[in-house]
Design an enzyme around this catalytic site. Structure first.
Site, mmCIF file in Angstrom:
data_model
loop_
_atom_site.group_PDB
_atom_site.id
_atom_site.type_symbol
_atom_site.label_atom_id
_atom_site.label_comp_id
_atom_site.label_asym_id
_atom_site.label_seq_id
_atom_site.Cartn_x
_atom_site.Cartn_y
_atom_site.Cartn_z
ATOM 1 N N HIS A 174 0.797 -1.219 0.000
ATOM 2 C CA HIS A 174 0.000 0.000 0.000
ATOM 3 C C HIS A 174 0.836 1.279 0.000
ATOM 4 O O HIS A 174 0.286 2.374 -0.021
ATOM 5 C CB HIS A 174 -0.946 0.003 1.209
ATOM 6 C CG HIS A 174 -2.051 -1.002 1.103
ATOM 7 N ND1 HIS A 174 -1.913 -2.297 1.539
ATOM 8 C CD2 HIS A 174 -3.304 -0.909 0.597
ATOM 9 C CE1 HIS A 174 -3.041 -2.957 1.319
ATOM 10 N NE2 HIS A 174 -3.901 -2.126 0.741
ATOM 11 N N HIS B 38 -8.590 -8.389 2.024
ATOM 12 C CA HIS B 38 -7.656 -9.076 1.140
ATOM 13 C C HIS B 38 -7.619 -10.560 1.470
ATOM 14 O O HIS B 38 -7.475 -10.915 2.640
ATOM 15 C CB HIS B 38 -6.243 -8.521 1.322
ATOM 16 C CG HIS B 38 -6.166 -7.030 1.254
ATOM 17 N ND1 HIS B 38 -6.196 -6.235 2.369
ATOM 18 C CD2 HIS B 38 -6.080 -6.195 0.194
ATOM 19 C CE1 HIS B 38 -6.118 -4.963 2.004
ATOM 20 N NE2 HIS B 38 -6.062 -4.913 0.687
ATOM 21 N N GLU C 208 -4.485 2.401 -2.719
ATOM 22 C CA GLU C 208 -5.215 1.164 -3.012
ATOM 23 C C GLU C 208 -5.072 0.876 -4.496
ATOM 24 O O GLU C 208 -5.729 1.483 -5.328
ATOM 25 C CB GLU C 208 -6.697 1.306 -2.640
ATOM 26 C CG GLU C 208 -6.968 1.299 -1.163
ATOM 27 C CD GLU C 208 -6.700 -0.029 -0.489
ATOM 28 O OE1 GLU C 208 -6.224 -0.980 -1.149
ATOM 29 O OE2 GLU C 208 -6.959 -0.118 0.716
ATOM 30 N N TYR D 178 -8.784 -0.818 -9.849
ATOM 31 C CA TYR D 178 -8.700 0.617 -9.586
ATOM 32 C C TYR D 178 -7.404 0.989 -8.891
ATOM 33 O O TYR D 178 -6.676 0.126 -8.372
ATOM 34 C CB TYR D 178 -9.902 1.119 -8.770
ATOM 35 C CG TYR D 178 -10.118 0.371 -7.471
ATOM 36 C CD1 TYR D 178 -9.344 0.625 -6.348
ATOM 37 C CD2 TYR D 178 -11.119 -0.588 -7.365
ATOM 38 C CE1 TYR D 178 -9.547 -0.062 -5.167
ATOM 39 C CE2 TYR D 178 -11.331 -1.271 -6.199
ATOM 40 C CZ TYR D 178 -10.548 -1.000 -5.092
ATOM 41 O OH TYR D 178 -10.751 -1.683 -3.933
ATOM 42 N N GLU E 237 -15.611 -9.494 11.071
ATOM 43 C CA GLU E 237 -15.832 -8.077 11.322
ATOM 44 C C GLU E 237 -17.215 -7.788 11.892
ATOM 45 O O GLU E 237 -17.356 -6.940 12.779
ATOM 46 C CB GLU E 237 -15.640 -7.263 10.031
ATOM 47 C CG GLU E 237 -14.216 -7.220 9.559
ATOM 48 C CD GLU E 237 -14.009 -6.276 8.386
ATOM 49 O OE1 GLU E 237 -14.931 -5.485 8.070
ATOM 50 O OE2 GLU E 237 -12.928 -6.319 7.788
ATOM 51 N N TRP F 10 -12.508 4.221 -2.309
ATOM 52 C CA TRP F 10 -12.870 3.197 -3.285
ATOM 53 C C TRP F 10 -14.376 2.917 -3.323
ATOM 54 O O TRP F 10 -14.849 2.202 -4.192
ATOM 55 C CB TRP F 10 -12.123 1.889 -2.977
ATOM 56 C CG TRP F 10 -12.447 1.316 -1.627
ATOM 57 C CD1 TRP F 10 -13.473 0.478 -1.295
ATOM 58 C CD2 TRP F 10 -11.742 1.567 -0.407
ATOM 59 N NE1 TRP F 10 -13.450 0.193 0.034
ATOM 60 C CE2 TRP F 10 -12.396 0.846 0.611
ATOM 61 C CE3 TRP F 10 -10.614 2.318 -0.078
ATOM 62 C CZ2 TRP F 10 -11.968 0.857 1.940
ATOM 63 C CZ3 TRP F 10 -10.178 2.333 1.246
ATOM 64 C CH2 TRP F 10 -10.847 1.609 2.236
ATOM 65 N N CYS G 241 -14.751 -5.255 3.338
ATOM 66 C CA CYS G 241 -13.743 -5.349 2.290
ATOM 67 C C CYS G 241 -12.433 -5.803 2.921
ATOM 68 O O CYS G 241 -12.232 -5.679 4.120
ATOM 69 C CB CYS G 241 -13.568 -4.029 1.545
ATOM 70 S SG CYS G 241 -13.245 -2.623 2.592
ATOM 71 N N GLU H 4 -5.742 -2.048 -6.576
ATOM 72 C CA GLU H 4 -6.384 -3.336 -6.326
ATOM 73 C C GLU H 4 -7.090 -3.926 -7.539
ATOM 74 O O GLU H 4 -7.646 -3.205 -8.376
ATOM 75 C CB GLU H 4 -7.402 -3.204 -5.177
ATOM 76 C CG GLU H 4 -6.708 -2.925 -3.866
ATOM 77 C CD GLU H 4 -7.635 -2.943 -2.664
ATOM 78 O OE1 GLU H 4 -7.155 -3.271 -1.570
ATOM 79 O OE2 GLU H 4 -8.836 -2.607 -2.810
ATOM 80 N N HIS I 65 -2.686 -5.731 -6.116
ATOM 81 C CA HIS I 65 -2.927 -6.925 -5.317
ATOM 82 C C HIS I 65 -4.404 -7.287 -5.324
ATOM 83 O O HIS I 65 -5.266 -6.481 -5.651
ATOM 84 C CB HIS I 65 -2.426 -6.730 -3.876
ATOM 85 C CG HIS I 65 -3.050 -5.564 -3.174
ATOM 86 N ND1 HIS I 65 -2.576 -4.275 -3.300
ATOM 87 C CD2 HIS I 65 -4.113 -5.489 -2.342
ATOM 88 C CE1 HIS I 65 -3.315 -3.459 -2.564
ATOM 89 N NE2 HIS I 65 -4.267 -4.171 -1.979
#
Length: 197
Positions: free
Chosen positions: A41, A85, A130, A119, A103, A175, A83, A132, A48
């Protein structure tokens, strides 16, 4: 409780601490390697794999989450339901279901793939980027929520009209609109035309 700050580690099966690694990809989403989370990042960012989840209730309202103030990236802003990874080698669908439960304390009762979007969004507040290749998922949540306060500051179910009002006045993740717009065809299929998405 999950640990997600970029500089945190997680325990491996033999009890030792490991850096959190992300899966690097090319422009077609093909895995090319791994990188430590914070390094991926740092500007200009390393492309990624990521995922974004949009869950709705039976009335067609979108579940938003406000990111906890202790998050290293985009703290305190509103964003989509979940959101994150995938771990290297973890299927995006599996990661999305896992992180939603970690979460929010609730698992989707239905979740389906909704395409991908690529993006590049810098975060002005943190200076992080970001970069991604994001796998999108839409679904339903019917169980009561039990958010992890280290991950989630608040939650809200909103209609399309309420989201427009909230987006005009509250800070949202860089995002958010990109992933929402990319997921809209699947969201409309899930919620129906009358929901206004």
């Amino acid at each position: 409780m999950p640990i997600t700050p970029a500089t945190a580690t997680h325990s491996s099966s033999n009890g030792t601490a490991e850096a959190i690694l992300l899966e690097l990809v090319d422009e077609k989403g093909v895995t090319t390697g791994t990188a430590e989370k914070l390094a991926a990042h740092q500007p200009p960012g390393l492309l990624h794999r990521a995922f974004s989840v949009f869950l709705f209730d039976e009335r067609g309202r979108l579940l938003l989450q406000q990111r906890a103030l202790g998050k290293y990236h985009s703290p305190g802003v509103w964003s989509n339901t979940c959101c994150g990874h995938p771990y290297p080698g973890e299927a995006p669908f599996t990661a999305a279901a896992r992180r939603t439960h970690e979460e929010l304390g609730a698992s989707p009762s239905l979740m389906a793939e909704a395409g991908t979007v690529r993006y590049n969004h810098p975060d002005p507040a943190s200076g992080l980027v970001e970069q991604e290749y994001n796998h999108l998922f839409v679904g339903l949540v019917q169980a009561p929520l039990a958010p992890d306060p280290e991950e989630v500051g608040a939650t809200a179910f909103v209609t399309a009209a309420e989201l427009a009002e909230r987006h005009a006045r509250d800070p949202f993740s860089a995002w958010f609109m990109t992933v929402l717009d990319a997921a809209r065809p699947a969201i409309r299929e899930l919620t129906g035309a009358s929901a206004g998405w």
